[in-house]
Write an enzyme that holds these catalytic residues in place. Structure first.
Site, PDB file in Angstrom:
ATOM      1  N   GLU A 157      79.002  12.121 -18.694  1.00 14.06           N
ATOM      2  CA  GLU A 157      78.787  12.357 -20.127  1.00 14.06           C
ATOM      3  C   GLU A 157      79.567  13.565 -20.654  1.00 14.06           C
ATOM      4  OE1 GLU A 157      74.529  12.522 -20.612  1.00 14.06           O
ATOM      5  OE2 GLU A 157      74.262  10.496 -19.847  1.00 14.06           O
ATOM      6  N   GLU A 267      74.071   1.954 -15.057  1.00 17.71           N
ATOM      7  CA  GLU A 267      72.714   2.209 -15.555  1.00 17.71           C
ATOM      8  C   GLU A 267      72.250   1.112 -16.515  1.00 17.71           C
ATOM      9  OE1 GLU A 267      72.343   6.222 -17.135  1.00 17.71           O
ATOM     10  OE2 GLU A 267      73.572   7.075 -15.545  1.00 17.71           O
TER      11      GLU A 267
HETATM   12  O1  G3I Z   1      59.671  16.604 -13.004  1.00 17.33           O
HETATM   13  C1  G3I Z   1      59.054  16.990 -14.236  1.00 17.33           C
HETATM   14  C2  G3I Z   1      57.581  17.162 -14.030  1.00 17.33           C
HETATM   15  O2  G3I Z   1      57.364  18.216 -13.131  1.00 17.33           O
HETATM   16  C3  G3I Z   1      56.934  17.420 -15.393  1.00 17.33           C
HETATM   17  O3  G3I Z   1      55.552  17.480 -15.231  1.00 17.33           O
HETATM   18  C4  G3I Z   1      57.273  16.338 -16.372  1.00 17.33           C
HETATM   19  C5  G3I Z   1      56.706  16.612 -17.774  1.00 17.33           C
HETATM   20  O4  G3I Z   1      57.557  16.161 -18.793  1.00 17.33           O
HETATM   21  O5  G3I Z   1      58.680  16.260 -16.498  1.00 17.33           O
HETATM   22  C6  G3I Z   1      59.311  15.930 -15.270  1.00 17.33           C
HETATM   23  O6  G3I Z   1      60.695  15.867 -15.484  1.00 17.33           O
HETATM   24  C7  G3I Z   1      61.166  14.723 -16.166  1.00 17.33           C
HETATM   25  C8  G3I Z   1      62.138  14.012 -15.258  1.00 17.33           C
HETATM   26  O7  G3I Z   1      62.729  12.930 -15.951  1.00 17.33           O
HETATM   27  C9  G3I Z   1      61.478  13.467 -13.991  1.00 17.33           C
HETATM   28  O8  G3I Z   1      60.500  12.528 -14.331  1.00 17.33           O
HETATM   29  C10 G3I Z   1      61.854  15.176 -17.435  1.00 17.33           C
HETATM   30  O9  G3I Z   1      60.896  15.726 -18.344  1.00 17.33           O
HETATM   31  C11 G3I Z   1      62.562  13.999 -18.074  1.00 17.33           C
HETATM   32  O10 G3I Z   1      63.340  14.480 -19.181  1.00 17.33           O
HETATM   33  C12 G3I Z   1      63.475  13.336 -17.080  1.00 17.33           C
HETATM   34  O11 G3I Z   1      64.076  12.232 -17.709  1.00 17.33           O
HETATM   35  C13 G3I Z   1      65.219  11.707 -17.068  1.00 17.33           C
HETATM   36  C14 G3I Z   1      66.430  11.860 -17.969  1.00 17.33           C
HETATM   37  O12 G3I Z   1      67.557  11.256 -17.347  1.00 17.33           O
HETATM   38  C15 G3I Z   1      66.751  13.312 -18.246  1.00 17.33           C
HETATM   39  O13 G3I Z   1      67.985  13.459 -18.840  1.00 17.33           O
HETATM   40  C16 G3I Z   1      64.961  10.235 -16.795  1.00 17.33           C
HETATM   41  O14 G3I Z   1      63.922  10.108 -15.815  1.00 17.33           O
HETATM   42  C17 G3I Z   1      66.226   9.564 -16.265  1.00 17.33           C
HETATM   43  O15 G3I Z   1      66.044   8.166 -16.254  1.00 17.33           O
HETATM   44  C18 G3I Z   1      67.386   9.857 -17.213  1.00 17.33           C
HETATM   45  O16 G3I Z   1      68.548   9.306 -16.657  1.00 17.33           O
HETATM   46  C19 G3I Z   1      69.740   9.418 -17.448  1.00 17.33           C
HETATM   47  C20 G3I Z   1      70.913   9.502 -16.506  1.00 17.33           C
HETATM   48  O17 G3I Z   1      70.746  10.569 -15.599  1.00 17.33           O
HETATM   49  C21 G3I Z   1      72.212   9.680 -17.267  1.00 17.33           C
HETATM   50  N1  G3I Z   1      72.358   8.651 -18.260  1.00 17.33           N
HETATM   51  C22 G3I Z   1      71.249   8.480 -19.178  1.00 17.33           C
HETATM   52  C23 G3I Z   1      69.966   8.228 -18.388  1.00 17.33           C
HETATM   53  C24 G3I Z   1      68.819   7.928 -19.328  1.00 17.33           C
HETATM   54  O18 G3I Z   1      68.522   9.026 -20.142  1.00 17.33           O
END
Ligand code: G3I
Length: 349
Positions: A157, A267
């Protein structure tokens, strides 16, 4: 949730094994409770979050041992669980990711690995980037010597949402430190130097079907290709049944193919407001196109196993719901050898 759910339907990975790997992203708990489901359907895994910089960079160790230039990495149990699952079950792994504006701790860019201090110089950041990549590959090798690490998203990205160039200063700490795109080229150079044999290096991005952005990605990929430091382009492919239309997506797909580089769909998900037939048709069209690339598409990864696990909180974007096959799964499984054989026959005549 039964661990053997869904094994009654034929395997996606087996169906497409002549053409490309079928992959999924997984979270760490899932390889435990849905391990059999994952093994049955997928021959590639991308850790959804567990190899991102904020998951593996270790601030305390970096401050203690890093001499301001050598960030230390370590794996938590979540990362280990996924890599162990892949190693033990012979499932290939896509690494995701090194250079990203998101999910990368601020301290990584700051003096003494301390978020409260100022940005380091370009020269120091180059050393940090090199060591980050070197240390990550070394740690994977030492903890999981038999893992098939077949691809890595070196940069993720780097462009603005809709095209129009790179993510600028203020939207990317990489750009804040460098002020130009040399971090991208350096990242690929270091990755080329330290990646294990067989690990292909990717430039990955989203909204890649928007024409201005397609052009940005193709131009950069061609420049990296001239230097021999990139292997392929990753198309994230977060779609919906309303946008983009499949022709727009395919136009971009073919432009990426025109670079001659390897392609991976990294993805894929397709949200819908309820038109499951249209969703199924789009999935089918994309899998079908993947069978017609003469080997240029190396893997097709869906971003999640089952709707309930998706990062997209609504829109039922995947092939399974509650680990049960949806119309999209059944349509995808109608793509097959016959179409390919027809195409080959046509080419011969
Ligand atoms: O691990 C913490 C946890 O400790 C906490 O309690 C919780 C509360 O919000 O958050 C947890 O972290 C989250 C993490 O996923 C693990 O579940 C984050 O808030 C959350 O923002 C994060 O989201 C991920 C996202 O990337 C972040 O940018 C998604 O799971 C993941 O599917 C997504 O993947 C991205 C690719 O890497 C790049 N392309 C886009 C794609 C979709 O957004």
């Amino acid at each position: 949730m039964g661990n053997s759910l869904c094994q009654q339907v034929p395997s996606l990975k087996d169906h497409f094994s002549r053409y490309f790997r079928v992959g999924t992203s997984v979270s760490s708990p899932e390889v435990g409770y849905a391990g059999d489901f994952i093994k049955h359907h997928f021959s590639s895994i991308t850790p959804e979050n567990e190899l991102k910089p904020d998951s593996i960079l270790n601030q305390g160790a970096s401050q203690q041992w890093g001499g301001n230039v050598n960030p230390q990495v370590s794996f938590g149990e979540g990362t280990r669980a996924i890599l162990r699952f892949c190693e033990q079950n012979g499932i290939a792994l896509r690494g995701h990711t090194f250079v990203w504006h998101s999910q990368t701790p601020e301290w990584f860019f700051k003096n003494n690995f301390d978020a409260n201090q100022g940005y380091v110089s370009k020269d120091i950041m180059n050393l940090r980037l090199e060591n980050f990549i070197k240390n990550t590959f070394a740690l994977i090798k030492s903890e999981f010597p038999n893992l098939n690490l077949y691809a890595y998203d070196v940069c993720n990205e780097v462009f603005l949402n809709d095209g129009g160039g790179y993510r600028p200063k203020g939207q990317s700490r990489w750009m804040d430190v460098y002020g130009d795109d040399s971090f991208i080229f350096n990242g690929f150079r270091y990755a080329r130097q330290y990646a294990p044999q067989g690990c292909k290096l990717f430039l990955n991005d989203y909204n890649e079907y928007i024409p201005a952005k397609t052009n940005n990605i193709v131009d950069l990929a061609n420049r990296l290709k001239q230097q021999g430091i990139i292997d392929g382009i990753g198309l994230q492919s977060h779609l919906s049944t309303d946008y983009p239309d499949i022709q727009t997506y395919m136009t971009a797909f073919n432009k990426f193919r025109g670079t001659g580089l390897m392609i991976m769909i990294t993805e894929l998900d397709i949200t819908t407001n309820g038109d499951f037939s249209k969703q199924a048709q789009m999935f089918k069209d994309i899998f079908q196109a993947g069978t017609q690339t003469s080997g240029q598409l190396h893997s097709l990864t869906v971003w999640g196993t089952t709707d309930e696990r998706s990062w997209r909180s609504s829109g039922h974007p995947l092939l399974f719901s509650n680990y049960q096959p949806k119309e999209a799964y059944f349509q995808v499984m109608t793509v097959g050898v016959k179409e390919e054989e027809k195409e080959e026959t046509n080419l011969r005549h």
